[in-house]
Design a protein around this motif. Sequence first.
Motif, mmCIF file in Angstrom:
data_model
loop_
_atom_site.group_PDB
_atom_site.id
_atom_site.type_symbol
_atom_site.label_atom_id
_atom_site.label_comp_id
_atom_site.label_asym_id
_atom_site.label_seq_id
_atom_site.Cartn_x
_atom_site.Cartn_y
_atom_site.Cartn_z
ATOM 1 N N LEU A 78 -10.935 71.615 55.055
ATOM 2 C CA LEU A 78 -10.487 72.368 53.893
ATOM 3 C C LEU A 78 -9.890 71.388 52.887
ATOM 4 O O LEU A 78 -8.952 70.651 53.218
ATOM 5 C CB LEU A 78 -9.427 73.394 54.297
ATOM 6 N N PHE A 79 -10.473 71.362 51.705
ATOM 7 C CA PHE A 79 -10.034 70.503 50.612
ATOM 8 C C PHE A 79 -9.739 71.365 49.397
ATOM 9 O O PHE A 79 -10.334 72.429 49.237
ATOM 10 C CB PHE A 79 -11.164 69.537 50.191
ATOM 11 N N THR A 80 -8.898 70.865 48.529
ATOM 12 C CA THR A 80 -8.671 71.560 47.262
ATOM 13 C C THR A 80 -9.577 71.018 46.159
ATOM 14 O O THR A 80 -9.623 71.592 45.074
ATOM 15 C CB THR A 80 -7.195 71.443 46.816
ATOM 16 N N GLN A 81 -10.280 69.920 46.429
ATOM 17 C CA GLN A 81 -11.215 69.367 45.448
ATOM 18 C C GLN A 81 -12.276 68.565 46.183
ATOM 19 O O GLN A 81 -12.035 68.035 47.252
ATOM 20 C CB GLN A 81 -10.506 68.473 44.438
ATOM 21 N N ALA A 90 -4.743 64.896 50.714
ATOM 22 C CA ALA A 90 -4.433 65.781 51.836
ATOM 23 C C ALA A 90 -5.594 66.745 52.052
ATOM 24 O O ALA A 90 -6.299 67.131 51.114
ATOM 25 C CB ALA A 90 -3.164 66.569 51.547
ATOM 26 N N LEU A 91 -5.784 67.121 53.300
ATOM 27 C CA LEU A 91 -6.776 68.119 53.670
ATOM 28 C C LEU A 91 -6.353 68.750 54.975
ATOM 29 O O LEU A 91 -5.345 68.355 55.563
ATOM 30 C CB LEU A 91 -8.168 67.492 53.812
ATOM 31 N N TYR A 130 -8.231 77.094 47.291
ATOM 32 C CA TYR A 130 -7.312 76.999 46.162
ATOM 33 C C TYR A 130 -6.080 76.169 46.532
ATOM 34 O O TYR A 130 -5.593 75.356 45.756
ATOM 35 C CB TYR A 130 -6.915 78.401 45.697
ATOM 36 N N GLU A 131 -5.558 76.404 47.749
ATOM 37 C CA GLU A 131 -4.441 75.605 48.250
ATOM 38 C C GLU A 131 -4.599 75.452 49.754
ATOM 39 O O GLU A 131 -5.228 76.282 50.409
ATOM 40 C CB GLU A 131 -3.090 76.219 47.891
#
Length: 148
Positions: free
Chosen positions: A18-21, A67-68, A137-138
């Motif tokens: 899971l990444f935000t970008q 972060a992920l 999203y977060e």
Amino acid sequence: MKNVIDSLWDDYQTTHFLFTQRLSDDFPFAIVTAHNPLGTRLSPSQNRLLDRQLQSKIQQYNRPYRALVGATPDLSHMEKSWAIFIDKEQAVELGREFNQYAIYYVNRGLISLIACLDTIKPEVAMGAFNHRLRLVYELPECGHIRDE
């Protein structure tokens, strides 16, 4: 019957991220966690402490990082992790320092699982990284993990 390491090794090969970008495929990077060293489930506060120590160590590389969260496909288990733009050897050493069985390495859009400790596990090619990427999203809080 499978031993614990074999079972974990199989689980590692199903991990999603899971990444935000999105990250560019132009530069290789490692994915490393400090959570649950040697497969031992720690409390959320113990994992947060180890994560802060890992982040401090990562900052010493003076390389970009993000972060992920690494997670099982059903999100029943999640671990805070870091994508770090370092070479494979540095990543394996970092995994060893934080008592991890393995790290992930992404090169040219392909992800591999690489053993950190002295095991007989060969590097495993896991295919296209984008197939395991989930944009969010977060990042979720990793302290609340359901028991299996």
